[in-house]
Design an enzyme around this catalytic site. Sequence first.
Site, PDB file in Angstrom:
ATOM      1  N   ASN A   5       4.814   3.626 -13.648  1.00 34.79           N
ATOM      2  CA  ASN A   5       3.776   4.638 -13.448  1.00 34.79           C
ATOM      3  C   ASN A   5       4.282   5.976 -13.973  1.00 34.79           C
ATOM      4  O   ASN A   5       5.419   6.079 -14.431  1.00 34.79           O
ATOM      5  CB  ASN A   5       3.371   4.715 -11.969  1.00 34.79           C
ATOM      6  CG  ASN A   5       4.540   5.090 -11.078  1.00 34.79           C
ATOM      7  OD1 ASN A   5       5.073   6.187 -11.172  1.00 34.79           O
ATOM      8  ND2 ASN A   5       4.970   4.160 -10.228  1.00 34.79           N
TER       9      ASN A   5
ATOM     10  N   LYS B 115      12.347 -13.461 -22.920  1.00 35.45           N
ATOM     11  CA  LYS B 115      11.265 -12.659 -23.494  1.00 35.45           C
ATOM     12  C   LYS B 115      10.048 -13.553 -23.773  1.00 35.45           C
ATOM     13  O   LYS B 115      10.192 -14.622 -24.373  1.00 35.45           O
ATOM     14  CB  LYS B 115      11.755 -12.010 -24.782  1.00 35.45           C
ATOM     15  CG  LYS B 115      10.761 -11.043 -25.351  1.00 35.45           C
ATOM     16  CD  LYS B 115      11.251 -10.401 -26.623  1.00 35.45           C
ATOM     17  CE  LYS B 115      10.102  -9.617 -27.237  1.00 35.45           C
ATOM     18  NZ  LYS B 115      10.252  -9.455 -28.665  1.00 35.45           N
TER      19      LYS B 115
ATOM     20  N   PRO C 179       7.451  -4.677  -0.840  1.00 34.43           N
ATOM     21  CA  PRO C 179       7.631  -4.189   0.529  1.00 34.43           C
ATOM     22  C   PRO C 179       7.160  -2.741   0.606  1.00 34.43           C
ATOM     23  O   PRO C 179       7.351  -1.986  -0.352  1.00 34.43           O
ATOM     24  CB  PRO C 179       9.159  -4.268   0.728  1.00 34.43           C
ATOM     25  CG  PRO C 179       9.741  -4.280  -0.657  1.00 34.43           C
ATOM     26  CD  PRO C 179       8.714  -4.945  -1.526  1.00 34.43           C
TER      27      PRO C 179
ATOM     28  N   ILE D 111       8.114   0.459   1.837  1.00 30.93           N
ATOM     29  CA  ILE D 111       9.379   0.996   2.354  1.00 30.93           C
ATOM     30  C   ILE D 111       9.106   2.030   3.445  1.00 30.93           C
ATOM     31  O   ILE D 111       9.731   2.028   4.510  1.00 30.93           O
ATOM     32  CB  ILE D 111      10.202   1.619   1.201  1.00 30.93           C
ATOM     33  CG1 ILE D 111      10.318   0.616   0.046  1.00 30.93           C
ATOM     34  CG2 ILE D 111      11.582   2.041   1.687  1.00 30.93           C
ATOM     35  CD1 ILE D 111      10.835   1.204  -1.249  1.00 30.93           C
TER      36      ILE D 111
ATOM     37  N   LYS E 221       0.761   3.747   8.424  1.00 30.67           N
ATOM     38  CA  LYS E 221       2.174   3.511   8.097  1.00 30.67           C
ATOM     39  C   LYS E 221       3.102   3.855   9.255  1.00 30.67           C
ATOM     40  O   LYS E 221       4.203   3.349   9.336  1.00 30.67           O
ATOM     41  CB  LYS E 221       2.562   4.314   6.857  1.00 30.67           C
ATOM     42  CG  LYS E 221       1.696   3.942   5.646  1.00 30.67           C
ATOM     43  CD  LYS E 221       2.484   3.998   4.374  1.00 30.67           C
ATOM     44  CE  LYS E 221       1.588   3.733   3.183  1.00 30.67           C
ATOM     45  NZ  LYS E 221       2.345   3.342   2.003  1.00 30.67           N
TER      46      LYS E 221
HETATM   47  N1  CTP Z   1       5.569   3.894  -0.380  1.00 31.97           N
HETATM   48  C1  CTP Z   1       6.682   3.140  -0.106  1.00 31.97           C
HETATM   49  N2  CTP Z   1       6.730   1.833  -0.488  1.00 31.97           N
HETATM   50  C2  CTP Z   1       5.711   1.258  -1.127  1.00 31.97           C
HETATM   51  C3  CTP Z   1       4.567   2.020  -1.428  1.00 31.97           C
HETATM   52  C4  CTP Z   1       4.541   3.339  -1.034  1.00 31.97           C
HETATM   53  O1  CTP Z   1       7.624   3.672   0.471  1.00 31.97           O
HETATM   54  N3  CTP Z   1       5.787  -0.008  -1.484  1.00 31.97           N
HETATM   55  C5  CTP Z   1       5.507   5.290   0.091  1.00 31.97           C
HETATM   56  C6  CTP Z   1       5.508   6.335  -1.003  1.00 31.97           C
HETATM   57  O2  CTP Z   1       6.832   6.759  -1.299  1.00 31.97           O
HETATM   58  C7  CTP Z   1       4.701   7.446  -0.386  1.00 31.97           C
HETATM   59  C8  CTP Z   1       3.646   6.681   0.402  1.00 31.97           C
HETATM   60  O3  CTP Z   1       4.257   5.438   0.725  1.00 31.97           O
HETATM   61  O4  CTP Z   1       5.441   8.200   0.541  1.00 31.97           O
HETATM   62  C9  CTP Z   1       2.420   6.453  -0.420  1.00 31.97           C
HETATM   63  O5  CTP Z   1       1.713   5.416   0.141  1.00 31.97           O
HETATM   64  P1  CTP Z   1       0.771   4.432  -0.727  1.00 31.97           P
HETATM   65  O6  CTP Z   1       0.036   3.568   0.235  1.00 31.97           O
HETATM   66  O7  CTP Z   1       1.509   3.751  -1.788  1.00 31.97           O
HETATM   67  O8  CTP Z   1      -0.094   5.474  -1.370  1.00 31.97           O
HETATM   68  P2  CTP Z   1      -0.881   5.270  -2.659  1.00 31.97           P
HETATM   69  O9  CTP Z   1      -0.006   4.849  -3.799  1.00 31.97           O
HETATM   70  O10 CTP Z   1      -1.603   6.541  -2.800  1.00 31.97           O
HETATM   71  O11 CTP Z   1      -1.694   3.976  -2.265  1.00 31.97           O
HETATM   72  P3  CTP Z   1      -3.202   3.663  -1.912  1.00 31.97           P
HETATM   73  O12 CTP Z   1      -3.571   2.742  -2.994  1.00 31.97           O
HETATM   74  O13 CTP Z   1      -3.129   3.010  -0.571  1.00 31.97           O
HETATM   75  O14 CTP Z   1      -3.922   4.954  -1.887  1.00 31.97           O
END
Ligand code: CTP
Length: 397
Positions: A208, A286, A303, A305, A341
């Site tokens: 991303n 590949k 996961p 986190i 969360k």
């Molecule tokens: N995060 C994490 N582990 C993941 C996904 C996200 O620790 N696998 C943490 C990110 O570091 C951030 C927060 O969760 O602090 C963002 O949550 P997330 O649900 O991923 O937000 P978005 O990407 O905005 O997802 P959504 O599609 O639910 O809006």
Amino acid sequence: MLADKHILLIIGGGIAAFKSLDLIRRLRERGCQVTPVLTRSGTEFVTPLSVSALCGTKVFRDLFDLTDEAEMGHIELSRAADLIVVAPGTADLMAKMAGGLANDLASTVLLATDKRVLVAPSMNVRMWDHPATRRNLETLRGDGILFVGPNEGDMACGEYGPGRMAEPLEIVSAIETALADGPLKDKHIVVTSGPTHEPIDPVRYIANRSSGAQGTAIATALAGLGATVTFITGPADVPPPSGVTVVPVQTAAQMQAAVDAALPADAAVFAAAVADWHVSNASDAKIKKDKSGLPTLEFAENPDILASVSQRKKDRPQLVVGFAAETNDVIANATAKRQRKGCDWIVANDVSPETGIMGGTENAVTVISAAEQEAWPRMDKDAVARRLAQKIADALT
Ligand code: CTP
């Protein structure tokens, strides 16, 4: 801030040793006591006399010098300072440190010390890029060794690239961070940052656009307030901060493992843009274009986190901070995300393209807790980081 601090300065054998003379001068101007250790090859680049004259003290050079041992043994030498600085940090010194060698005074002091160590690497660009130096760097970062630089630029050997020792004032500022005596002294804070890369095959991955700028700024600000920071970062565009322990990772699974290994901590800030999915049928080889048609990728959830740490029964940090990047219903979505969360605060921001926040230098955030919502004015990402670090300090102390 550095007045009355005691630095043990190890000067390795590199052309940048001449800059260490200026470093000594800058540290002495700030009231620092500097005890120099000069390696055998260091004496080829600067003379013991000039080092001694600038430090106003004797130069330690030899492990088996009975006069030195009678005055101050090498163990005591390694413990008496507030911080050990290795400048220039040559490839050889880094290799000795990573391997735990103790075959001269400098390496013995580095192995025997119980103090933090800051290395300013300095070497030819190919030596810096060599897989052996890369391995040593990772080992040392994992051991909690701090780094400043190297910088990119023209090198004395005529080549160009990363490997130039950081400038004396940059090293002084990394020393100030490492010795920071702020409100977060004695607090350990884990920060995640940057994107993750999820492999499709050995050469392709899903990623991303996160640059890692906001997470890096937060880690810098927390270290500036005296925190011991473990900075767990995916492959970011911006260099990691100095004065923190850097743990580089690629995937969400590696980031989760690194966070688990870094706990316990007093606080954790999850600024990483973690991929929500990984490719469950990633190929070991590949993927080739062939007649069997287009490849089909299957996904599995990564996961979460932030959620896993927030919901830990054992070793949950006192304060867990998440981020929510939203494009619509920012506050409502972020509030629901905080509850789902289980983190204490969520830092919500609007990343709709028209805001210019994603990839830009500014941010406008609202910090949401169970009790309140604080909308901060738009400011640059460093200012957001400093304000967040101060708010964390107020909550923890
Ligand atoms: N995060 C994490 N582990 C993941 C996904 C996200 O620790 N696998 C943490 C990110 O570091 C951030 C927060 O969760 O602090 C963002 O949550 P997330 O649900 O991923 O937000 P978005 O990407 O905005 O997802 P959504 O599609 O639910 O809006």
